[in-house]
Scaffold this motif. Sequence first.
Motif, PDB file in Angstrom:
ATOM      1  N   CYS A 101       0.844  -1.206   0.000  1.00  0.00           N
ATOM      2  CA  CYS A 101       0.000   0.000   0.000  1.00  0.00           C
ATOM      3  C   CYS A 101       0.874   1.249   0.000  1.00  0.00           C
ATOM      4  N   ALA A 102       1.923   1.231   0.848  1.00  0.00           N
ATOM      5  CA  ALA A 102       2.777   2.410   0.984  1.00  0.00           C
ATOM      6  C   ALA A 102       3.481   2.720  -0.334  1.00  0.00           C
ATOM      7  N   THR A 123       1.135   8.431  -5.576  1.00  0.00           N
ATOM      8  CA  THR A 123      -0.038   9.287  -5.392  1.00  0.00           C
ATOM      9  C   THR A 123       0.335  10.536  -4.613  1.00  0.00           C
ATOM     10  N   GLY A 124       1.141  10.341  -3.557  1.00  0.00           N
ATOM     11  CA  GLY A 124       1.572  11.468  -2.740  1.00  0.00           C
ATOM     12  C   GLY A 124       2.281  12.500  -3.596  1.00  0.00           C
ATOM     13  N   VAL A 125       3.160  12.028  -4.477  1.00  0.00           N
ATOM     14  CA  VAL A 125       3.889  12.928  -5.372  1.00  0.00           C
ATOM     15  C   VAL A 125       2.901  13.633  -6.288  1.00  0.00           C
ATOM     16  N   CYS A 136      -8.273   1.475  -4.557  1.00  0.00           N
ATOM     17  CA  CYS A 136      -7.636   0.788  -5.687  1.00  0.00           C
ATOM     18  C   CYS A 136      -6.351   0.075  -5.246  1.00  0.00           C
ATOM     19  N   VAL A 137      -5.493   0.823  -4.533  1.00  0.00           N
ATOM     20  CA  VAL A 137      -4.210   0.266  -4.099  1.00  0.00           C
ATOM     21  C   VAL A 137      -4.433  -0.854  -3.084  1.00  0.00           C
ATOM     22  N   SER A 138      -5.418  -0.681  -2.174  1.00  0.00           N
ATOM     23  CA  SER A 138      -5.670  -1.723  -1.177  1.00  0.00           C
ATOM     24  C   SER A 138      -6.137  -3.007  -1.855  1.00  0.00           C
ATOM     25  N   PHE A 142       5.726  -0.993 -11.500  1.00  0.00           N
ATOM     26  CA  PHE A 142       4.282  -1.010 -11.800  1.00  0.00           C
ATOM     27  C   PHE A 142       3.433  -0.680 -10.582  1.00  0.00           C
ATOM     28  N   LEU A 143       3.945  -1.076  -9.399  1.00  0.00           N
ATOM     29  CA  LEU A 143       3.165  -0.899  -8.176  1.00  0.00           C
ATOM     30  C   LEU A 143       2.912   0.578  -7.898  1.00  0.00           C
ATOM     31  N   SER A 144       3.961   1.405  -8.095  1.00  0.00           N
ATOM     32  CA  SER A 144       3.782   2.826  -7.806  1.00  0.00           C
ATOM     33  C   SER A 144       3.246   3.599  -9.003  1.00  0.00           C
ATOM     34  N   GLU A 145       3.493   3.083 -10.230  1.00  0.00           N
ATOM     35  CA  GLU A 145       3.088   3.876 -11.397  1.00  0.00           C
ATOM     36  C   GLU A 145       1.658   3.605 -11.842  1.00  0.00           C
TER      37      GLU A 145
END
Lengths: 138, 288
Positions: free
Chosen positions: B7-8, B14-16, B125-127, B161-164
């Motif tokens: 999740c992080a 997203t934070g960015v 979505c991320v969860s 892929f996880l963060s993008e």
Amino acid sequence: MTTTYDGRQFHHHSFWDYTLTADLLDKYLGFTALAVGYRGITFIQFIGILSLLSVLAYYLYRLHHQRVILALLVTTWVSILCPLAWIVLAQGHSGSETGTDRYVWNLPFTFLALALIGVVLEQGSQEVRRIINRLHTG
Amino acid sequence: MVFTSFCAVGLWHTGVQMGNLAFKYSGEGKIFGRLVESRAHGVFSQAGLLGWVIEPGDMRSFSQMPFGQRMHEIKIGEFQARKLYMEVTGKYRYEAYQSQTGLQAVIYYYLDKIYHDPLILRVSCVSFLAIVLVCWLNFVWCSFGIWPAFVSALGILSSPFLSETGDNVAHVVGAHYLVLVVMFWAYHKRIARLAAVAFSVVLLKLLLNGPEFLFDVLLLPFVSLVYYAILRQMPWSKIRHDACQLAIGVIAASVVAFSVVALQIIIVTQSLQAPFAHFVERSSSEHL
């Protein structure tokens, strides 16, 4: 004609374009597979490393006849057809929307490959330990 | 712990993005446009199709534009959608996106009713993706041991892929991996009704995020068949039987999903030929 996000243009001569397919494969193999910070490896490097480890995996299978290793080895290499099917068959989409489509490799090829790498590392290290023990006792 | 790290890492991007107040232009305008429309006219208005909100005087059609120009205009359209989404006022023209059912927008609508913040859409979505990935790691742990699961977790965390794409509210990425996880689980538990399982999970994926990675996802159930056929030394008759079951499930799911979209297009356009024209045009086009 297909225009990509970065402004490159592909010319379609027919519905099925072999030049475009080759160009796409070249492009998709160059995307980053794994990265830590700014350092990473591309998919072609990842596949290269996996090929070497696959030889080792087959050796480990022949040594102990563990069917789980053979099953994972064969499935990993068969599963490369899944991303290739999307890249090649949906070439218009994969040529233009590379921003999201580059992660098609993960479905499920990279995931199975990571499990295979883990299996080879675990079984390989056990094998090395066994050989060292035998040398000590022998 | 693994779930939290997924999740992080997924939300880090997203934070960015939220810091810059920028939206990703890879299809998210459709979702925010749909939320604006859902609030104004109900969740099943325009047959529940996703779509863009455009100024009433602007008669240009996004779907008819050349690709390069379309992406530029959609970026502007997304800012407009965001503005309307935040202000909950304004007049607009709605242009339906006719390539997917948009089940994700129905779920987002109810989440949005509770929280009224685009961040909850991303978090959900991320969860979802993180839960699916943890299930995959659980499968790897049970089948191959803790070290392969550890290597897989490290590999997934270091894959961009996880963060993008993990937090992209339009491409609900977890739905792709759900097919993989559920099919391996079905074989692992020796479930007899494989056709029903393949049908349900592929249909859910097609309703949630449309035909993205279609050919890839249609082949996924057969990957699990290959694995268990070798592991359990299945006879050819059993392999043929299972392959037929999976093929029936997968083809039926595709037919049902495309029929639902066709029905939605007929309701919106009031034309029986519109879905066929749309599918023919998009099948030879560079965007879905």
